[in-house]
Every structure is written in C-alpha cells, then in structure tokens.
Scaffold this motif. Structure first.
Motif, mmCIF file in Angstrom:
data_model
loop_
_atom_site.group_PDB
_atom_site.id
_atom_site.type_symbol
_atom_site.label_atom_id
_atom_site.label_comp_id
_atom_site.label_asym_id
_atom_site.label_seq_id
_atom_site.Cartn_x
_atom_site.Cartn_y
_atom_site.Cartn_z
ATOM 1 N N UNK A 81 5.819 28.297 8.866
ATOM 2 C CA UNK A 81 5.425 26.922 9.624
ATOM 3 C C UNK A 81 4.348 27.145 10.642
ATOM 4 N N UNK A 82 4.075 28.268 10.929
ATOM 5 C CA UNK A 82 3.002 28.521 12.289
ATOM 6 C C UNK A 82 1.758 27.967 12.272
ATOM 7 N N UNK A 83 1.221 27.655 11.025
ATOM 8 C CA UNK A 83 -0.153 26.756 10.761
ATOM 9 C C UNK A 83 0.035 25.278 11.209
ATOM 10 N N UNK A 84 1.388 24.879 10.906
ATOM 11 C CA UNK A 84 1.535 23.492 11.038
ATOM 12 C C UNK A 84 1.924 23.578 12.820
ATOM 13 N N UNK A 85 2.627 24.389 13.207
ATOM 14 C CA UNK A 85 3.062 24.164 14.611
ATOM 15 C C UNK A 85 1.702 24.529 15.567
ATOM 16 N N UNK A 86 0.660 25.172 15.069
ATOM 17 C CA UNK A 86 -0.460 25.391 15.624
ATOM 18 C C UNK A 86 -1.367 24.013 15.622
ATOM 19 N N UNK A 87 -1.521 23.265 14.459
ATOM 20 C CA UNK A 87 -2.424 22.058 14.340
ATOM 21 C C UNK A 87 -1.753 21.087 15.028
ATOM 22 N N UNK A 88 -0.505 20.753 14.378
ATOM 23 C CA UNK A 88 0.237 19.532 14.826
ATOM 24 C C UNK A 88 0.695 19.640 16.036
ATOM 25 N N UNK A 89 1.187 20.677 16.845
ATOM 26 C CA UNK A 89 1.732 20.829 18.019
ATOM 27 C C UNK A 89 0.786 21.411 19.125
ATOM 28 N N UNK A 90 0.339 22.597 19.053
ATOM 29 C CA UNK A 90 -0.319 23.059 19.917
ATOM 30 C C UNK A 90 -1.692 22.431 20.307
ATOM 31 N N UNK A 91 -2.408 22.470 19.024
ATOM 32 C CA UNK A 91 -3.639 21.974 18.976
ATOM 33 C C UNK A 91 -3.772 20.369 19.394
ATOM 34 N N UNK A 92 -2.896 19.716 19.283
ATOM 35 C CA UNK A 92 -2.524 18.413 19.598
ATOM 36 C C UNK A 92 -2.524 17.912 21.034
ATOM 37 N N UNK A 93 -1.853 18.909 21.468
ATOM 38 C CA UNK A 93 -1.320 18.875 22.988
ATOM 39 C C UNK A 93 -2.454 19.225 23.984
ATOM 40 N N UNK A 94 -3.068 20.491 23.265
ATOM 41 C CA UNK A 94 -4.269 21.009 24.268
ATOM 42 C C UNK A 94 -5.578 20.047 24.119
ATOM 43 N N UNK A 95 -5.750 19.239 22.958
ATOM 44 C CA UNK A 95 -6.786 18.117 23.002
ATOM 45 C C UNK A 95 -6.608 17.193 24.009
ATOM 46 N N UNK A 96 -5.216 16.670 24.030
ATOM 47 C CA UNK A 96 -4.882 15.513 25.130
ATOM 48 C C UNK A 96 -5.026 15.964 26.427
ATOM 49 N N UNK A 97 -4.665 17.259 26.515
ATOM 50 C CA UNK A 97 -4.877 17.852 27.926
ATOM 51 C C UNK A 97 -6.102 18.379 28.564
ATOM 52 N N UNK A 98 -6.785 18.745 27.623
ATOM 53 C CA UNK A 98 -8.341 19.436 28.008
ATOM 54 C C UNK A 98 -9.500 18.785 27.514
#
Length: 73
Positions: free
Chosen positions: A47-64
């Motif tokens: 599930x790491x790709x889903x975690x990367x795109x739907x979790x990490x990337x989503x939050x980072x794009x909101x914050x940065x």
C-alpha cells in the motif's frame, strides 16, 4: 522550500511510525518535486504507493506552496 517540506513531514511521521514505517526527504528538485524514501515497514508495503500519493503528497501540497509532486526513490 526544504525546511517547509521537513516541517510538513513532521506532521505525517507519527502516523507512519505508528505502523512501523517512516519517511525521509532525499532531495527537492528545482522543478518543485520532493523525492522521499519510505523506510521501515513502509518500504515493502503493498500500500506504500497509495500512502505516498493519497497521504504524504496530499498533505505536503497543502502545507508547501509551489510543491508540484512527491516521488519515491
């Protein structure tokens, strides 16, 4: 931008660490792409790709502002 990404990753890390994983920032390209390395349990997780795109990337794009994408290396 690197400092902002590190700060945003600090918000994501507790959830990853709760499942035995982690994420580290490898580099930020001139084009606004953050390259990260998933470690621990995240490294081999299906599930790491889903975690990367739907979790990490989503939050980072909101914050940065200006961040275009997050890629795993």
């Amino acid at each position: 931008m690197r400092e902002q990404i590190e700060a945003a990753l600090g918000k994501v890390r507790p959830a990853l660490q709760a499942d035995g994983g982690d994420v580290e920032l490898v580099e930020v390209t001139d084009g606004g792409i953050a390259r990260v390395r998933l470690t621990g349990a995240c490294k081999g997780c299906p599930m790491s790709q889903m975690t990367l795109k739907n979790g990490i990337e989503r939050i980072l794009k909101q914050e940065v502002p200006g961040l275009k994408a997050v890629e795993a290396v």
